[in-house]
Each structure stands twice: as structure tokens, then as C-alpha cells.
Design an enzyme around this catalytic site. Structure first.
Site, PDB file in Angstrom:
ATOM      1  N   GLU A  70       0.838  -1.203   0.000  1.00 16.64           N
ATOM      2  CA  GLU A  70       0.000   0.000   0.000  1.00 16.64           C
ATOM      3  C   GLU A  70       0.875   1.256   0.000  1.00 16.64           C
ATOM      4  OE1 GLU A  70      -0.227  -2.650   1.900  1.00 16.64           O
ATOM      5  OE2 GLU A  70      -2.291  -3.124   2.431  1.00 16.64           O
TER       6      GLU A  70
ATOM      7  N   CYS B 197      -2.440  -3.533   7.156  1.00 20.97           N
ATOM      8  CA  CYS B 197      -1.978  -3.395   8.544  1.00 20.97           C
ATOM      9  C   CYS B 197      -2.435  -2.029   9.085  1.00 20.97           C
ATOM     10  CB  CYS B 197      -0.457  -3.527   8.629  1.00 20.97           C
ATOM     11  SG  CYS B 197       0.459  -2.089   8.035  1.00 20.97           S
TER      12      CYS B 197
ATOM     13  N   CYS C 232      -0.831   1.013   7.469  1.00 28.31           N
ATOM     14  CA  CYS C 232      -1.300   1.278   6.096  1.00 28.31           C
ATOM     15  C   CYS C 232      -2.707   1.858   6.091  1.00 28.31           C
ATOM     16  CB  CYS C 232      -1.230   0.015   5.251  1.00 28.31           C
ATOM     17  SG  CYS C 232       0.468  -0.326   4.741  1.00 28.31           S
TER      18      CYS C 232
HETATM   19  N1  THU Z   1       2.094  -6.660   3.826  1.00 29.23           N
HETATM   20  C1  THU Z   1       1.705  -5.734   2.899  1.00 29.23           C
HETATM   21  O1  THU Z   1       2.472  -5.372   1.999  1.00 29.23           O
HETATM   22  N2  THU Z   1       0.457  -5.231   2.988  1.00 29.23           N
HETATM   23  C2  THU Z   1      -0.494  -5.655   3.866  1.00 29.23           C
HETATM   24  O2  THU Z   1      -1.610  -5.156   3.837  1.00 29.23           O
HETATM   25  C3  THU Z   1      -0.176  -6.707   4.855  1.00 29.23           C
HETATM   26  C4  THU Z   1       1.260  -7.085   4.927  1.00 29.23           C
HETATM   27  C5  THU Z   1       3.442  -7.244   3.689  1.00 29.23           C
HETATM   28  C6  THU Z   1       4.473  -6.748   4.666  1.00 29.23           C
HETATM   29  C7  THU Z   1       5.468  -7.896   4.653  1.00 29.23           C
HETATM   30  O3  THU Z   1       6.358  -7.734   3.566  1.00 29.23           O
HETATM   31  C8  THU Z   1       4.605  -9.128   4.379  1.00 29.23           C
HETATM   32  O4  THU Z   1       3.368  -8.635   3.869  1.00 29.23           O
HETATM   33  C9  THU Z   1       4.332  -9.963   5.621  1.00 29.23           C
HETATM   34  O5  THU Z   1       3.864  -9.194   6.662  1.00 29.23           O
END
Ligand code: THU
Length: 130
Positions: A52, A83, A86
């Protein structure tokens, strides 16, 4: 290309050697253009960035500041919600009613809104007395 296709496509480029969890995100700017982002991990784990955040950076770099639609895709058992960090980042550039689609690579979808994902968000009104 649809927003979902854009998120699926950019997910392929995610750099996730540590979690092995690739995520793709696509946001639509007010202009109608689509901006893509994927997660970029780092051997110093906290330095990794979410999909994001990458999509938002692309939108801002292109000179836009308003998001009208969001899609996030991951290869997970159920649609992965952004998360907490984000959610706040998306809320900076998207109104409460902006639709966000969370999808799995298998095609399961959860449709919600930025406001529903971050009720009671911190915003500029809280700094009125500063
Ligand atoms: N991650 C994202 O890129 N976006 C999300 O909405 C959830 C988590 C990524 C962060 C990390 O590289 C991996 O997913 C595991 O947490």
C-alpha cells in the site's frame, strides 16, 4: 486494466524473500489513473515496506493527492486486510467512503471502505488546539 488486475500484476514483482508473502496494491487517483505498489522487504526486517505504501508513493510522485478506489491482493486463505499503519496511510489520501477491495489470488473478495477499516482515525481536527 482493472484495479484488481493491476494489483494482481504488480504483486508478481513483490520482493518478499523473508516472509515469502507477496502483496500487490493498486490505487486509483482522482484523474482516473492507476498506481501500483508491492511489498519490498529488507534483511533488516523493520525497514521493509508494504504494498500500500508503494502505491501511495507512486500516486504522490505522479502529482496526485486523492485516492478514489483501492485494491489489495495477496495469496492468502482469506482476503488480507491492510496493517494498522497502512490504514492510516490510506486514510491520509482517501475519504471515509472510498471503496477498498481485499482479494485473494484465488478470487475471493471482501469489499469494504477506508472508514470501516479505520474508525476513530486520528486526523487534523485533533490538532486544532496545537
Ligand atoms: N504486507 C503488505 O504489503 N500489505 C499488507 O496489507 C499486509 C502485509 C506485507 C508486509 C510484509 O512484507 C509481508 O506482507 C508480511 O507481513
Amino acid at each position: 486494466m482493472s484495479l484488481l488486475q493491476a494489483a494482481r500484476q504488480v504483486r508478481e514483482n513483490a520482493y518478499a524473500p523473508y516472509s515469502r508473502f507477496k502483496v500487490g496494491a493498486a490505487v486509483r487517483g482522482k484523474s482516473g489513473k492507476i498506481y501500483q505498489g508491492c511489498n519490498v522487504e529488507n534483511v533488516a526486517y523493520p525497514e521493509g515496506t508494504c504494498a500500500e505504501a508503494g502505491a501511495i508513493a507512486a500516486l504522490i510522485a505522479a502529482g496526485e493527492t486523492e485516492i478514489t478506489e483501492i485494491c489489495v491482493v495477496a495469496d492468502s486463505a482469506s482476503p488480507v486486510p491492510p496493517c494498522g499503519g497502512c490504514r492510516q496511510k490510506l486514510a491520509e489520501f482517501a475519504r471515509h467512503d472510498v471503496p477498498i477491495t481485499l482479494a485473494t489470488t484465488e478470487g475471493e473478495r471482501l469489499d469494504t471502505t477506508v472508514g470501516a477499516l479505520l474508525p476513530g482515525r486520528f486526523d487534523i481536527s485533533h490538532m486544532d488546539r496545537a
